[in-house]
Every structure is written in C-alpha cells, then in structure tokens.
Motif scaffolding. Structure first.
Motif, PDB file in Angstrom:
ATOM      1  N   PRO A 166       0.797  -1.223   0.000  1.00 18.49           N
ATOM      2  CA  PRO A 166       0.000   0.000   0.000  1.00 18.49           C
ATOM      3  C   PRO A 166       0.831   1.275   0.000  1.00 18.49           C
ATOM      4  O   PRO A 166       0.413   2.289  -0.518  1.00 18.49           O
ATOM      5  N   GLU A 167       2.041   1.246   0.579  1.00 22.79           N
ATOM      6  CA  GLU A 167       2.856   2.457   0.573  1.00 22.79           C
ATOM      7  C   GLU A 167       3.440   2.734  -0.799  1.00 22.79           C
ATOM      8  O   GLU A 167       3.953   3.793  -1.062  1.00 22.79           O
ATOM      9  N   GLY A 168       3.343   1.742  -1.703  1.00 21.23           N
ATOM     10  CA  GLY A 168       3.691   1.940  -3.091  1.00 21.23           C
ATOM     11  C   GLY A 168       5.170   1.840  -3.397  1.00 21.23           C
ATOM     12  O   GLY A 168       6.016   2.017  -2.544  1.00 21.23           O
ATOM     13  N   VAL A 169       5.463   1.513  -4.628  1.00 14.95           N
ATOM     14  CA  VAL A 169       6.804   1.545  -5.188  1.00 14.95           C
ATOM     15  C   VAL A 169       6.655   2.078  -6.604  1.00 14.95           C
ATOM     16  O   VAL A 169       5.541   2.249  -7.084  1.00 14.95           O
ATOM     17  N   THR A 170       7.744   2.317  -7.246  1.00 14.41           N
ATOM     18  CA  THR A 170       7.680   2.799  -8.620  1.00 14.41           C
ATOM     19  C   THR A 170       8.318   1.786  -9.538  1.00 14.41           C
ATOM     20  O   THR A 170       9.366   1.235  -9.238  1.00 14.41           O
ATOM     21  N   ASP A 212       2.501   3.609 -17.687  1.00 16.40           N
ATOM     22  CA  ASP A 212       1.562   4.666 -17.318  1.00 16.40           C
ATOM     23  C   ASP A 212       0.578   4.208 -16.250  1.00 16.40           C
ATOM     24  O   ASP A 212      -0.022   5.025 -15.564  1.00 16.40           O
ATOM     25  N   ASP A 213       0.388   2.902 -16.104  1.00 23.94           N
ATOM     26  CA  ASP A 213      -0.548   2.371 -15.121  1.00 23.94           C
ATOM     27  C   ASP A 213       0.064   2.237 -13.738  1.00 23.94           C
ATOM     28  O   ASP A 213      -0.610   1.902 -12.785  1.00 23.94           O
ATOM     29  N   VAL A 214       1.344   2.484 -13.594  1.00 24.96           N
ATOM     30  CA  VAL A 214       2.042   2.276 -12.338  1.00 24.96           C
ATOM     31  C   VAL A 214       2.222   3.614 -11.635  1.00 24.96           C
ATOM     32  O   VAL A 214       2.546   4.620 -12.251  1.00 24.96           O
ATOM     33  N   GLU A 215       2.022   3.613 -10.314  1.00 21.80           N
ATOM     34  CA  GLU A 215       2.182   4.830  -9.527  1.00 21.80           C
ATOM     35  C   GLU A 215       3.589   5.390  -9.700  1.00 21.80           C
ATOM     36  O   GLU A 215       4.571   4.668  -9.682  1.00 21.80           O
ATOM     37  N   LYS A 216       3.678   6.706  -9.858  1.00 21.99           N
ATOM     38  CA  LYS A 216       4.969   7.357 -10.035  1.00 21.99           C
ATOM     39  C   LYS A 216       5.558   7.734  -8.683  1.00 21.99           C
ATOM     40  O   LYS A 216       4.853   7.953  -7.717  1.00 21.99           O
ATOM     41  N   LEU A 217       6.875   7.838  -8.648  1.00 20.81           N
ATOM     42  CA  LEU A 217       7.553   8.302  -7.441  1.00 20.81           C
ATOM     43  C   LEU A 217       7.243   9.773  -7.218  1.00 20.81           C
ATOM     44  O   LEU A 217       7.022  10.517  -8.171  1.00 20.81           O
ATOM     45  N   PRO A 218       7.289  10.203  -5.966  1.00 17.98           N
ATOM     46  CA  PRO A 218       7.147  11.643  -5.737  1.00 17.98           C
ATOM     47  C   PRO A 218       8.396  12.352  -6.248  1.00 17.98           C
ATOM     48  O   PRO A 218       9.448  11.732  -6.423  1.00 17.98           O
ATOM     49  N   ARG A 219       8.289  13.620  -6.462  1.00 14.26           N
ATOM     50  CA  ARG A 219       9.484  14.366  -6.865  1.00 14.26           C
ATOM     51  C   ARG A 219      10.387  14.520  -5.650  1.00 14.26           C
ATOM     52  O   ARG A 219       9.931  14.513  -4.511  1.00 14.26           O
ATOM     53  N   ILE A 222      16.425   7.672  -4.410  1.00 15.29           N
ATOM     54  CA  ILE A 222      16.731   6.250  -4.315  1.00 15.29           C
ATOM     55  C   ILE A 222      18.207   6.093  -3.975  1.00 15.29           C
ATOM     56  O   ILE A 222      19.071   6.676  -4.630  1.00 15.29           O
ATOM     57  N   ALA A 223      18.467   5.335  -2.934  1.00 12.75           N
ATOM     58  CA  ALA A 223      19.847   5.060  -2.518  1.00 12.75           C
ATOM     59  C   ALA A 223      20.227   3.656  -2.972  1.00 12.75           C
ATOM     60  O   ALA A 223      19.414   2.737  -2.937  1.00 12.75           O
ATOM     61  N   ARG A 224      21.449   3.511  -3.365  1.00 14.90           N
ATOM     62  CA  ARG A 224      21.949   2.208  -3.813  1.00 14.90           C
ATOM     63  C   ARG A 224      22.218   1.318  -2.606  1.00 14.90           C
ATOM     64  O   ARG A 224      22.818   1.735  -1.623  1.00 14.90           O
ATOM     65  N   GLY A 225      21.765   0.078  -2.679  1.00 11.44           N
ATOM     66  CA  GLY A 225      22.007  -0.877  -1.604  1.00 11.44           C
ATOM     67  C   GLY A 225      23.473  -1.284  -1.546  1.00 11.44           C
ATOM     68  O   GLY A 225      24.182  -1.281  -2.552  1.00 11.44           O
ATOM     69  N   ASP A 226      23.944  -1.612  -0.364  1.00 19.30           N
ATOM     70  CA  ASP A 226      25.327  -2.042  -0.164  1.00 19.30           C
ATOM     71  C   ASP A 226      25.445  -3.557  -0.264  1.00 19.30           C
ATOM     72  O   ASP A 226      24.533  -4.284   0.129  1.00 19.30           O
ATOM     73  N   ASP A 227      26.577  -4.044  -0.762  1.00 17.40           N
ATOM     74  CA  ASP A 227      26.913  -5.468  -0.746  1.00 17.40           C
ATOM     75  C   ASP A 227      25.800  -6.362  -1.273  1.00 17.40           C
ATOM     76  O   ASP A 227      25.417  -7.341  -0.639  1.00 17.40           O
ATOM     77  N   GLY A 228      25.232  -6.007  -2.396  1.00 22.21           N
ATOM     78  CA  GLY A 228      24.214  -6.842  -3.008  1.00 22.21           C
ATOM     79  C   GLY A 228      22.818  -6.659  -2.442  1.00 22.21           C
ATOM     80  O   GLY A 228      21.876  -7.316  -2.883  1.00 22.21           O
ATOM     81  N   GLN A 229      22.662  -5.776  -1.464  1.00 20.40           N
ATOM     82  CA  GLN A 229      21.336  -5.506  -0.910  1.00 20.40           C
ATOM     83  C   GLN A 229      20.536  -4.682  -1.920  1.00 20.40           C
ATOM     84  O   GLN A 229      21.101  -3.963  -2.736  1.00 20.40           O
ATOM     85  N   PRO A 230      19.194  -4.768  -1.875  1.00 19.62           N
ATOM     86  CA  PRO A 230      18.395  -4.024  -2.850  1.00 19.62           C
ATOM     87  C   PRO A 230      18.494  -2.506  -2.635  1.00 19.62           C
ATOM     88  O   PRO A 230      18.761  -2.037  -1.532  1.00 19.62           O
TER      89      PRO A 230
END
Length: 167
Positions: A20-24, A43-50, A63-71
């Motif tokens: 429910p909190e959504g992803v992009t 177009d059908d997928v919720e967009k990220l906020p600015r 968006i932050a890059r995950g460390d050591d193979g983390q998402p």
C-alpha cells in the motif's frame, strides 16, 4: 498484510505485487535507434514523488543504492533536527523519531538533493570510525565528510528507508 492492501499488476507471466505504501516501476524498452522509450504499461504504475516532496511522513530524498548486493531503497528525511548532541544521544534521538541516523552515503544523497533542509553545520552519520572514540559526520555547507570524537556536540537528522523491491 492482507491481500486487499496489495495491488497486483500482471504483464503476461510477470506478476508484480505492490504494497500500500507503493513503489515505482518504470518499464522501458530500447527502440531500434537506441533511444529509451517508456513502455505503455508504465503509465498504469504509480509514479515516485518528486525529490523534496512530502512522502511517507517525511521528505523524499531519492533512491539510494544498496550495499553489498542488498536491494536499492527509497530514502526519507524525517521532520525535525537535534542540535548540540553527542553521537550516542544523536542515535537515541533518531530512534525516538522512528528512524536512524543516515549513513555516509545517504548523507551525500541528502546533500545533493535536500541541502536546503540543513543548516550549514556538522551532522552525525550512523557510521563509527575505525577508532572507537570517533564517528563520521558531514558538513552541509560544502559536503565535506570527516570524523569527530563521539563526545562532540553536533547536529542530527533522522531518516527512514523503504525497500525498492517490485517482485
């Protein structure tokens, strides 16, 4: 989490469940000339906020890059700041905000994207230095990162992370 709270998007054999909190999800496909075009299903997928917009109880930093193979994950700057706190007190304050101190990498992202949310001062990171008596910090006037004795009185902010997972 009940099934009523999960949005499901299906493209052929690909099934994506969104909390429910959504992803992009940005679905792109390269054209024959190498130009990336947006897939019509995107177009059908919720967009990220600015970046800089209020989102999930704070301000969206990106968006932050995950460390050591983390998402990878979304970073939210939570409201409020602590001032004149040592490293241990800064960690406790961040936990009271239902967050944590940012990592050094996250501080760089905050400096790049939300510098206007910070005073021109030193802020604690969550990372301890190799010397147990020191921790890392960043100055938000110029982005310099350094270490400081944990007993020093610096400022602190709290962040929250949301996993960037679509499958």
């Amino acid at each position: 989490m009940s099934n009523e709270q999960i949005a499901v998007i299906q493209f052929g054999a690909l099934k994506i469940e969104l909390p429910p909190e959504g992803v992009t999800l940005c679905v792109v496909q390269p054209s024959q000339r190498g130009v990336v075009k947006r897939h019509p299903a995107a177009d059908d997928v919720e967009k990220l906020p600015r970046i800089g917009a209020e989102w999930n109880g704070g301000i969206y930093a990106g968006i932050a890059r995950g460390d050591d193979g983390q998402p990878d994950y979304h970073l939210i700057l939570l409201p409020g700041q602590a001032s004149d706190v040592n490293w241990k007190a800064a960690q406790e304050w961040a936990a009271q905000q239902d967050g944590t101190l940012p990592t050094r990498r996250e501080q760089s992202l905050l400096y790049a994207n939300l510098k206007d949310q910070f005073a021109a001062a030193w802020y604690w990171s969550s990372e301890q230095h190799d010397d147990d008596a020191y921790a890392w910090c960043q100055h938000f006037r110029n982005g310099t990162q350094s270490n400081s004795p944990k007993s020093a009185a610096l400022r602190a902010v709290a962040v929250r992370r949301f996993n960037y997972s679509i499958i």
